[in-house]
Design an enzyme around this catalytic site. Structure first.
Site, PDB file in Angstrom:
ATOM      1  N   GLU A 147       0.809  -1.230   0.000  1.00  0.00           N
ATOM      2  CA  GLU A 147       0.000   0.000   0.000  1.00  0.00           C
ATOM      3  C   GLU A 147       0.841   1.278   0.000  1.00  0.00           C
ATOM      4  OE1 GLU A 147      -3.723  -0.007   2.241  1.00  0.00           O
ATOM      5  OE2 GLU A 147      -3.292  -2.025   2.975  1.00  0.00           O
ATOM      6  N   ASP A 167      -8.269   3.949   4.805  1.00  0.00           N
ATOM      7  CA  ASP A 167      -8.694   2.718   5.450  1.00  0.00           C
ATOM      8  C   ASP A 167      -9.216   1.773   4.362  1.00  0.00           C
ATOM      9  OD1 ASP A 167      -9.747   1.797   8.434  1.00  0.00           O
ATOM     10  OD2 ASP A 167     -10.963   0.981   6.805  1.00  0.00           O
ATOM     11  N   HIS A 230     -10.493   2.996  18.658  1.00  0.00           N
ATOM     12  CA  HIS A 230     -11.478   1.996  19.068  1.00  0.00           C
ATOM     13  C   HIS A 230     -10.974   1.251  20.297  1.00  0.00           C
ATOM     14  CE1 HIS A 230     -13.569   1.431  14.905  1.00  0.00           C
ATOM     15  NE2 HIS A 230     -14.120   2.383  15.626  1.00  0.00           N
ATOM     16  N   TYR A 231     -11.903   0.922  21.191  1.00  0.00           N
ATOM     17  CA  TYR A 231     -11.574   0.030  22.286  1.00  0.00           C
ATOM     18  C   TYR A 231     -12.717  -0.945  22.464  1.00  0.00           C
ATOM     19  CZ  TYR A 231      -9.169  -1.828  26.199  1.00  0.00           C
ATOM     20  OH  TYR A 231      -8.479  -2.697  27.013  1.00  0.00           O
ATOM     21  N   SER A 234      -9.587  -4.223  16.692  1.00  0.00           N
ATOM     22  CA  SER A 234      -9.407  -5.584  16.160  1.00  0.00           C
ATOM     23  C   SER A 234      -7.928  -5.906  16.051  1.00  0.00           C
ATOM     24  CB  SER A 234     -10.031  -5.714  14.772  1.00  0.00           C
ATOM     25  OG  SER A 234     -11.387  -5.433  14.823  1.00  0.00           O
ATOM     26  N   TYR A 235      -7.098  -4.865  15.890  1.00  0.00           N
ATOM     27  CA  TYR A 235      -5.652  -5.054  15.684  1.00  0.00           C
ATOM     28  C   TYR A 235      -4.903  -4.262  16.745  1.00  0.00           C
ATOM     29  CZ  TYR A 235      -7.601  -6.574  11.303  1.00  0.00           C
ATOM     30  OH  TYR A 235      -8.353  -7.220  10.367  1.00  0.00           O
ATOM     31  N   HIS A 237      -2.065  -2.757  17.417  1.00  0.00           N
ATOM     32  CA  HIS A 237      -0.931  -1.856  17.164  1.00  0.00           C
ATOM     33  C   HIS A 237      -1.623  -0.505  17.037  1.00  0.00           C
ATOM     34  CE1 HIS A 237       2.920  -0.456  15.317  1.00  0.00           C
ATOM     35  NE2 HIS A 237       2.076   0.480  14.898  1.00  0.00           N
ATOM     36  N   HIS A 239      -3.494   2.664  16.338  1.00  0.00           N
ATOM     37  CA  HIS A 239      -3.877   3.382  15.115  1.00  0.00           C
ATOM     38  C   HIS A 239      -5.107   4.217  15.424  1.00  0.00           C
ATOM     39  CE1 HIS A 239      -5.988  -0.503  15.139  1.00  0.00           C
ATOM     40  NE2 HIS A 239      -7.012   0.173  14.642  1.00  0.00           N
TER      41      HIS A 239
HETATM   42  P1  M7G Z   1      -9.773  -1.542  14.460  1.00  0.00           P
HETATM   43  O1  M7G Z   1     -10.314  -0.521  15.363  1.00  0.00           O
HETATM   44  O2  M7G Z   1      -8.567  -2.318  14.913  1.00  0.00           O
HETATM   45  O3  M7G Z   1     -10.847  -2.617  14.084  1.00  0.00           O
HETATM   46  O4  M7G Z   1      -9.449  -0.818  13.092  1.00  0.00           O
HETATM   47  P2  M7G Z   1     -12.336  -2.495  13.537  1.00  0.00           P
HETATM   48  O5  M7G Z   1     -12.608  -1.072  13.222  1.00  0.00           O
HETATM   49  O6  M7G Z   1     -12.303  -3.383  12.303  1.00  0.00           O
HETATM   50  O7  M7G Z   1     -13.161  -3.043  14.626  1.00  0.00           O
HETATM   51  C1  M7G Z   1      -8.682  -1.385  12.088  1.00  0.00           C
HETATM   52  C2  M7G Z   1      -8.951  -0.613  10.807  1.00  0.00           C
HETATM   53  O8  M7G Z   1      -8.000  -1.009   9.831  1.00  0.00           O
HETATM   54  C3  M7G Z   1     -10.345  -0.901  10.233  1.00  0.00           C
HETATM   55  O9  M7G Z   1     -11.014   0.315  10.025  1.00  0.00           O
HETATM   56  C4  M7G Z   1     -10.042  -1.670   8.956  1.00  0.00           C
HETATM   57  O10 M7G Z   1     -10.965  -1.368   7.922  1.00  0.00           O
HETATM   58  C5  M7G Z   1      -8.642  -1.214   8.591  1.00  0.00           C
HETATM   59  N1  M7G Z   1      -7.862  -2.225   7.881  1.00  0.00           N
HETATM   60  C6  M7G Z   1      -7.802  -3.536   8.158  1.00  0.00           C
HETATM   61  N2  M7G Z   1      -6.932  -4.125   7.311  1.00  0.00           N
HETATM   62  C7  M7G Z   1      -6.584  -5.545   7.328  1.00  0.00           C
HETATM   63  C8  M7G Z   1      -6.409  -3.163   6.486  1.00  0.00           C
HETATM   64  C9  M7G Z   1      -5.465  -3.185   5.430  1.00  0.00           C
HETATM   65  O11 M7G Z   1      -4.881  -4.204   5.038  1.00  0.00           O
HETATM   66  N3  M7G Z   1      -5.184  -1.964   4.855  1.00  0.00           N
HETATM   67  C10 M7G Z   1      -5.811  -0.813   5.229  1.00  0.00           C
HETATM   68  N4  M7G Z   1      -5.506   0.310   4.607  1.00  0.00           N
HETATM   69  N5  M7G Z   1      -6.712  -0.789   6.240  1.00  0.00           N
HETATM   70  C11 M7G Z   1      -7.004  -1.951   6.863  1.00  0.00           C
END
Ligand code: M7G
Length: 306
Positions: A147, A167, A230-231, A234-235, A237, A239
């Site tokens: 990306e 996103d 968000h709390y 999903s990930y 690290h 952001h």
């Molecule tokens: P989150 O708060 O960890 O999870 O946000 P949730 O909002 O899904 O509950 C992670 C954000 O990263 C989400 O808004 C996803 O749409 C975005 N996201 C996830 N992936 C795997 C990717 C990716 O590969 N590339 C980009 N640009 N965004 C991603």
């Protein structure tokens, strides 16, 4: 039934209403056809009105069955039937649908849990570590292996820097639904739980630079941007989500979102707010974390209401 060529739904019977979303005018159905045991998932969404004025005008002039429900002073409440031109549906078919598909579309049951620091260390943190949620996609973005051409802005500072890019949910074009993410360069910050006064320069940098860039690139005024975490995320690290105020994306609800302004303010007032505070979060019954909290005897999931 041939998924490539559906022209009629004769003989369709509903087995279960899987989910309803009145806010999106959408219904999710599980159904079957006569003499056929295969399952079909049918998602029907009422289409939004076209923004072509001529077409709207024509449709409105042809409204039928106009029935008064109520009238009070200058307000009239009516029901009416739309002509075919404005009465479209979007239909999505999944056929044959497996039990997994039915589960995916079935309405989930959510619970709100108050996570004290003790429960964070006893249940949530071990779950995050055991589950080994892959955040490789995040590292790929930070290392420019994926990306890279989508990056809108980058501050490479290892402590206060971040990458700002669209996103995955955003089409990258429609400014009215703009959705970016700011991924921090610093490793080891899992979520807002990890934040303390050392991170104020990082948070202020994300807030300041993101607003500056959005003004320059998309002509969005700083007061029309919301930046939040968000709390639980999903990930794990750190952001931040950066979205256009007029757009309400999924996950914007109060039980999930924490505005960056509030986070900064809380840390300034109470330096250990995020390590010592109780943070609410929502979890679906289908999620392993729910079962772990249930097994732990957390009071919010107890059947006894005090
Ligand atoms: P989150 O708060 O960890 O999870 O946000 P949730 O909002 O899904 O509950 C992670 C954000 O990263 C989400 O808004 C996803 O749409 C975005 N996201 C996830 N992936 C795997 C990717 C990716 O590969 N590339 C980009 N640009 N965004 C991603």
């Amino acid at each position: 039934m041939n998924i490539d060529n559906i022209s009629s739904l004769k003989g369709f019977t509903i087995v279960e209403v899987l989910n309803e979303q009145p806010e999106n005018k959408t219904i999710f159905l599980h159904g079957k056809f006569d003499n056929n045991d295969e399952s079909l998932v049918l998602i029907i969404e009422r289409l939004h009105f076209p923004n072509d004025v001529k077409c709207l005008e024509d449709g409105i002039r042809r409204l039928t069955s106009i029935v008064k429900k109520e009238a009070n002073d200058i307000y009239g409440f009516y029901e009416a039937t739309l002509p075919e031109s404005l009465n479209g549906l979007k239909a999505t078919f999944v056929y044959p649908a497996t039990e997994k598909h039915l589960q995916k579309y079935r309405k989930k049951k959510y619970h709100l849990i108050l996570e004290s620091p003790e429960y964070y260390h006893k249940v949530t943190l071990p779950h995050i570590e055991e589950s080994k949620f892959s955040i490789q996609w995040v590292y790929n973005i930070l290392n420019h292996t994926k990306e890279a051409d989508r990056i809108i802005f980058e501050d490479p500072n290892p402590d206060t820097g971040f990458v700002l890019l669209p996103d995955a949910k955003w089409d990258g074009k429609t400014v009215s639904s703009l959705y970016l993410i700011a991924i921090v360069h610093k490793k080891g910050l899992k979520s807002i739980r990890s934040l303390n006064p050392d991170h104020l320069p990082l948070l202020e940098n994300i807030r300041g630079k993101s607003k500056e860039i959005l003004k320059k690139k998309f002509n969005i005024t700083p007061s029309q941007i919301r930046i939040y975490f968000h709390y639980q995320p999903s990930y794990y690290h750190l952001h931040a989500h950066v979205t256009f105020l007029q757009y309400s994306p999924p996950g914007i609800n109060t039980e999930k979102s924490h505005m960056i302004d509030t986070v900064i303010n809380n840390i300034k007032l109470i330096p250990d707010y995020y390590s010592k505070g109780t943070l609410p979060f929502v979890v679906a019954e289908e999620d392993q974390l729910f079962q772990k909290y249930k097994d732990s005897g957390h009071p919010d999931l107890s059947e006894n209401v005090n």
